[in-house]
Design a protein around this motif. Structure first.
Motif, PDB file in Angstrom:
ATOM      1  N   ILE A 293     -14.695  -1.226   3.890  1.00 42.57           N
ATOM      2  CA  ILE A 293     -13.554  -2.104   4.194  1.00 42.57           C
ATOM      3  C   ILE A 293     -12.927  -2.622   2.900  1.00 42.57           C
ATOM      4  O   ILE A 293     -11.697  -2.635   2.737  1.00 42.57           O
ATOM      5  CB  ILE A 293     -13.994  -3.276   5.101  1.00 42.57           C
ATOM      6  N   LYS A 294     -13.790  -3.071   1.960  1.00 41.72           N
ATOM      7  CA  LYS A 294     -13.289  -3.551   0.666  1.00 41.72           C
ATOM      8  C   LYS A 294     -12.601  -2.425  -0.107  1.00 41.72           C
ATOM      9  O   LYS A 294     -11.569  -2.624  -0.755  1.00 41.72           O
ATOM     10  CB  LYS A 294     -14.450  -4.125  -0.156  1.00 41.72           C
ATOM     11  N   GLN A 295     -13.180  -1.250  -0.011  1.00 40.96           N
ATOM     12  CA  GLN A 295     -12.605  -0.079  -0.674  1.00 40.96           C
ATOM     13  C   GLN A 295     -11.206   0.225  -0.119  1.00 40.96           C
ATOM     14  O   GLN A 295     -10.274   0.531  -0.865  1.00 40.96           O
ATOM     15  CB  GLN A 295     -13.527   1.128  -0.459  1.00 40.96           C
ATOM     16  N   LEU A 296     -11.060   0.102   1.181  1.00 40.45           N
ATOM     17  CA  LEU A 296      -9.776   0.374   1.844  1.00 40.45           C
ATOM     18  C   LEU A 296      -8.719  -0.654   1.420  1.00 40.45           C
ATOM     19  O   LEU A 296      -7.547  -0.313   1.222  1.00 40.45           O
ATOM     20  CB  LEU A 296      -9.977   0.330   3.360  1.00 40.45           C
ATOM     21  N   GLU A 297      -9.157  -1.916   1.276  1.00 41.61           N
ATOM     22  CA  GLU A 297      -8.223  -2.975   0.889  1.00 41.61           C
ATOM     23  C   GLU A 297      -7.694  -2.787  -0.528  1.00 41.61           C
ATOM     24  O   GLU A 297      -6.580  -3.210  -0.854  1.00 41.61           O
ATOM     25  CB  GLU A 297      -8.908  -4.345   1.009  1.00 41.61           C
ATOM     26  N   LYS A 298      -8.492  -2.158  -1.386  1.00 39.26           N
ATOM     27  CA  LYS A 298      -8.103  -1.985  -2.785  1.00 39.26           C
ATOM     28  C   LYS A 298      -7.202  -0.768  -3.024  1.00 39.26           C
ATOM     29  O   LYS A 298      -6.610  -0.633  -4.085  1.00 39.26           O
ATOM     30  CB  LYS A 298      -9.359  -1.844  -3.655  1.00 39.26           C
ATOM     31  N   ILE A 299      -7.131   0.099  -2.023  1.00 34.05           N
ATOM     32  CA  ILE A 299      -6.330   1.326  -2.210  1.00 34.05           C
ATOM     33  C   ILE A 299      -4.848   0.982  -2.353  1.00 34.05           C
ATOM     34  O   ILE A 299      -4.285   0.246  -1.542  1.00 34.05           O
ATOM     35  CB  ILE A 299      -6.529   2.304  -1.030  1.00 34.05           C
ATOM     36  N   GLU A 300      -4.218   1.505  -3.391  1.00 40.26           N
ATOM     37  CA  GLU A 300      -2.767   1.362  -3.579  1.00 40.26           C
ATOM     38  C   GLU A 300      -2.098   2.534  -2.862  1.00 40.26           C
ATOM     39  O   GLU A 300      -2.106   3.664  -3.336  1.00 40.26           O
ATOM     40  CB  GLU A 300      -2.413   1.375  -5.069  1.00 40.26           C
ATOM     41  N   VAL A 301      -1.558   2.238  -1.707  1.00 40.49           N
ATOM     42  CA  VAL A 301      -1.048   3.298  -0.836  1.00 40.49           C
ATOM     43  C   VAL A 301       0.178   3.975  -1.450  1.00 40.49           C
ATOM     44  O   VAL A 301       1.126   3.316  -1.888  1.00 40.49           O
ATOM     45  CB  VAL A 301      -0.688   2.742   0.559  1.00 40.49           C
ATOM     46  N   ILE A 302       0.136   5.296  -1.504  1.00 40.01           N
ATOM     47  CA  ILE A 302       1.272   6.093  -1.988  1.00 40.01           C
ATOM     48  C   ILE A 302       2.326   6.154  -0.893  1.00 40.01           C
ATOM     49  O   ILE A 302       2.020   6.484   0.252  1.00 40.01           O
ATOM     50  CB  ILE A 302       0.821   7.520  -2.370  1.00 40.01           C
ATOM     51  N   GLU A 303       3.547   5.815  -1.247  1.00 39.62           N
ATOM     52  CA  GLU A 303       4.645   5.861  -0.277  1.00 39.62           C
ATOM     53  C   GLU A 303       5.609   6.975  -0.659  1.00 39.62           C
ATOM     54  O   GLU A 303       5.979   7.113  -1.821  1.00 39.62           O
ATOM     55  CB  GLU A 303       5.386   4.519  -0.235  1.00 39.62           C
ATOM     56  N   LEU A 304       5.979   7.740   0.326  1.00 40.18           N
ATOM     57  CA  LEU A 304       6.948   8.811   0.092  1.00 40.18           C
ATOM     58  C   LEU A 304       8.353   8.273   0.326  1.00 40.18           C
ATOM     59  O   LEU A 304       8.635   7.678   1.365  1.00 40.18           O
ATOM     60  CB  LEU A 304       6.687   9.992   1.045  1.00 40.18           C
ATOM     61  N   GLU A 305       9.198   8.485  -0.671  1.00 38.31           N
ATOM     62  CA  GLU A 305      10.587   8.058  -0.512  1.00 38.31           C
ATOM     63  C   GLU A 305      11.339   9.058   0.347  1.00 38.31           C
ATOM     64  O   GLU A 305      11.145  10.264   0.230  1.00 38.31           O
ATOM     65  CB  GLU A 305      11.276   7.955  -1.882  1.00 38.31           C
ATOM     66  N   GLU A 306      12.190   8.524   1.194  1.00 36.30           N
ATOM     67  CA  GLU A 306      13.008   9.408   2.015  1.00 36.30           C
ATOM     68  C   GLU A 306      14.106  10.028   1.169  1.00 36.30           C
ATOM     69  O   GLU A 306      14.772   9.343   0.398  1.00 36.30           O
ATOM     70  CB  GLU A 306      13.655   8.620   3.170  1.00 36.30           C
ATOM     71  N   ASP A 307      14.263  11.332   1.272  1.00 35.70           N
ATOM     72  CA  ASP A 307      15.362  11.998   0.591  1.00 35.70           C
ATOM     73  C   ASP A 307      16.665  11.627   1.267  1.00 35.70           C
ATOM     74  O   ASP A 307      16.713  11.358   2.470  1.00 35.70           O
ATOM     75  CB  ASP A 307      15.183  13.529   0.638  1.00 35.70           C
ATOM     76  N   ASP A 308      17.733  11.617   0.457  1.00 33.88           N
ATOM     77  CA  ASP A 308      19.050  11.388   1.045  1.00 33.88           C
ATOM     78  C   ASP A 308      19.345  12.506   2.035  1.00 33.88           C
ATOM     79  O   ASP A 308      19.033  13.668   1.794  1.00 33.88           O
ATOM     80  CB  ASP A 308      20.129  11.382  -0.044  1.00 33.88           C
ATOM     81  N   ALA A 309      19.929  12.133   3.145  1.00 37.64           N
ATOM     82  CA  ALA A 309      20.233  13.131   4.169  1.00 37.64           C
ATOM     83  C   ALA A 309      21.155  14.203   3.593  1.00 37.64           C
ATOM     84  O   ALA A 309      22.182  13.893   3.002  1.00 37.64           O
ATOM     85  CB  ALA A 309      20.905  12.455   5.355  1.00 37.64           C
TER      86      ALA A 309
END
Length: 655
Positions: A293-309
């Motif tokens: 649980i602590k390990q999960l809280e520390k993860i810096e989640v990678i976010e994918l940017e949406e490409d312009d349509a």
């Protein structure tokens, strides 16, 4: 040289940049990339000091000059072209004036007095500073830049207010290039340049001594000039160590890597969550569950940017035309004493893809008006082929739009019944998205109105399109939309443009207009045309000293005896006039080299402590340097005049 640190810019609730940082080093060539509205021009205005950021700072050395060329909006009047451009050398002129005034004061002082010695030292310091500005080269440099940007010598004395908006931008560009700031900011510098002026500017920028930051939708220019790219997207900036083409390839690779990292992280998160859910109620696994649980809280989640349509547009099938679409026969057109065409024959056939090039004022727009029937020739005929349907986009169409209706209403009113459903999608392709389509035409900028006019033109059913500079106000993505649509377009089209990367894939023929010459057709795209022009120039240089081939000077409508007389007159004129001019040019070049060498020697002499400490020697050296500077300026001016005479005569005699 220049450092941008934690820059923050916002307009209302919209954040343009947040914590933007990068540096600019001497002589760097940096491209700003990104779609329209990404903040490129805003950032450039901040660097130029026109716009104040909401946070962060810009740092530069005390003596670092920044010069800025905006996209549009420059209007100069009440001053001649020459005087306006000469003001780029205001500092050098002021130093020269101070030197002249101080030199005059020297005549009224005792050479053995302390004031005389102090004044002489001041003159020496100013002379050394002025040497870097090369005052003798000011006039020839101005002539070179102005003619390179398409101005005629007869334009030099005209009031700036007489020039159109596009030429006003050229005046501003000329002044900026001559001022040579340490950092040069250029926002769409090629929008108002024809292909000859663009080639000259490209060559000039390659050798520019300072750093260059440039915004341009001309991919050929960016690839040729830049070595670093700053890409702006969703308020962030990413650096790429290469030109625009490198950025395009590298950005795809980075997205692929980011996607792989994202998928890998998501698998890891899922596995961790599955472990937690599975063993949450198991006492023997409680410690491990808490650790996960602590390990999960520390993860810096990678976010994918949406490409312009990515939007696409496809022309509806136009009505089929006959094989011949439009024809000019023996067309003549003049405006006062200016002859544009003389007995000009031209035919547009079905499916033709034609680029129209040439310097401004050579007749491109006149030809477009004639071939579309908007204007009649003075003599000769214009006819349309069977079922020809024309749609013409010109720059002044933007000014004719109704300012009181919305963008969407304007597009829908221009569309045919069949094309009306396409209006909203096509507006999106050309950067009018969301609520932008409900803006009134009257509140739009000049570039936005041009894009609306282009959309209206594309929505009309036609099998013959004429586009006059369609890419000037389009970002690269919108250019690609239009380019792809034209690739599949089944009708005929002609495009007036200097944008090689846009034209090369979609045209198969090039029509060149040049003042004083009949229009010429080249069976290839813009790159092919430029190669042929270069070959012609090289061939002309190679045979300049040789007698022309018999058919080169042949004149229609004369017999062989008369032809020999004409050739004899040309040979006599060539032998009588050209050699003395070339000898005069060689002598001037020799004198220029001697004057420059003399100035270099005097500069070294004045820098010597022994000379600087001797008022008589310093005065003599300073006076001698000024004499050489005057001679050098006169020699450069004469060199330009003689070069022009030789070039004109060689053209007349078909050398």
């Amino acid at each position: 040289m220049l450092a941008i640190q934690n820059l923050h810019i916002e307009f209302g609730a919209r954040v343009i940049f947040k914590d933007l940082s990068f540096t600019v080093h001497p002589k760097e060539r940096i491209a700003f990339a990104g779609h329209n509205g990404a903040g490129k021009s805003t950032l450039m205005k901040c660097i130029a000091g026109i716009l104040k950021p909401n946070g962060g700072k810009l740092s530069k050395p005390k003596h670092c000059d920044i010069g800025y060329l905006p996209q549009e909006g420059i209007h100069i009047h009440g001053i001649t072209l020459w005087d306006e451009v000469e003001s780029a050398f205001a500092e050098a002129k002021a130093m020269q004036k101070d030197i002249d005034e101080m030199s005059e004061k020297l005549h009224h002082l005792d050479p053995r007095s302390a004031p005389f010695s102090d004044l002489l030292n001041q003159i020496g310091e100013l002379e050394l500073k002025l040497h870097d500005a090369d005052p003798g080269l000011i006039k020839p440099r101005m002539e070179s830049v102005l003619t390179g940007l398409g101005f005629k010598r007869s334009d030099f004395t005209r009031d700036c207010g007489e020039f159109s908006g596009g030429w006003q931008m050229r005046i501003a560009l000329a002044k900026l290039l001559l001022a040579q700031p340490d950092v040069l900011l250029l926002d769409e510098p090629t929008n108002h340049l024809d292909i000859d002026s663009q080639k000259w500017m490209e060559s000039y920028l390659v050798n520019y001594p300072g750093a260059i930051l440039i915004i341009s939708h001309d991919l050929a220019l960016l690839d040729m000039l830049t070595t670093r790219t700053m890409a702006f997207h969703h308020g962030r900036a990413e650096e790429y160590a290469g030109n625009y083409s490198f950025y395009v390839k590298e950005s795809v690779l980075r997205k692929e890597i980011q996607l792989k990292l994202y998928k890998s992280q998501q698998r890891e998160i899922k596995q961790t969550k599955d472990f937690i859910n599975r063993f949450r109620a198991t006492a023997s696994k409680a410690k491990q569950v808490q650790s996960r649980i602590k390990q999960l809280e520390k993860i810096e989640v990678i976010e994918l940017e949406e490409d312009d349509a990515v939007m696409s547009f496809k022309f509806p099938n136009p009505p089929a035309s006959g094989q011949s679409v439009a024809v000019l026969e023996k067309a003549c057109k003049s405006y006062g004493k200016i002859n544009i065409f003389q007995d000009f024959d031209f035919e547009v056939t079905r499916g033709e893809r034609l680029a129209i090039v040439g310097p401004n004022g050579a007749g491109k727009s006149t030809f477009c008006r004639l071939i579309t029937g908007q204007e009649e020739p003075d003599s000769g005929t214009h006819t349309f082929g069977h079922k020809a349907a024309v749609s013409f986009f010109s720059q002044n169409h933007a000014d004719e739009l109704d300012p009181d209706i919305t963008v969407l209403e304007c597009a829908e009113s221009a569309a045919s019944r069949e094309n009306a459903p396409l209006a909203r999608n096509l507006l999106g392709c050309f950067l009018f998205r969301g609520d932008d389509v409900f803006k009134k035409i009257g509140v739009l900028s000049g570039g936005e109105r041009s894009r609306v006019a282009l959309v209206c033109m594309l929505l009309r059913p036609a099998n013959f399109l004429i586009l006059d500079e369609p890419t000037n106000h389009l970002d690269i993505q919108s250019q690609e939309v239009l380019q792809n649509a034209l690739k599949d377009y089944p009708g005929s089209y002609m495009i007036v443009s200097h944008n090689r990367s846009f034209l090369d894939p979609i045209v198969t023929k090039t029509l060149e207009f040049r003042q004083g010459h009949a229009p010429r057709t080249f069976a290839g795209n813009i790159t092919y045309y430029l190669e042929k022009i270069e070959e012609e120039k090289n061939a002309a240089k190679g045979v300049a000293a040789a007698a022309p081939a018999p058919n080169k000077t042949s004149t229609p409508g004369v017999n062989r005896k008369e032809q020999r007389r004409i050739e004899a007159e040309q040979r006599k004129k060539r032998n009588d006039v050209l050699p003395p001019l070339k000898r005069e040019l060689e002598e001037l070049e020799k004198n220029i080299a001697e004057y420059e060498a003399g100035q270099a020697t005097l500069t070294t002499h004045m820098s010597d402590p022994e000379t600087a400490g001797d008022s008589d020697k310093m005065q003599q050296a300073s006076a001698a340097y000024q004499v050489l500077a005057d001679k050098l300026e006169k020699a450069f001016s004469q060199w330009g005049e003689v070069s022009d005479k030789i070039e004109k005569l060689e053209a007349e005699l078909s050398l």
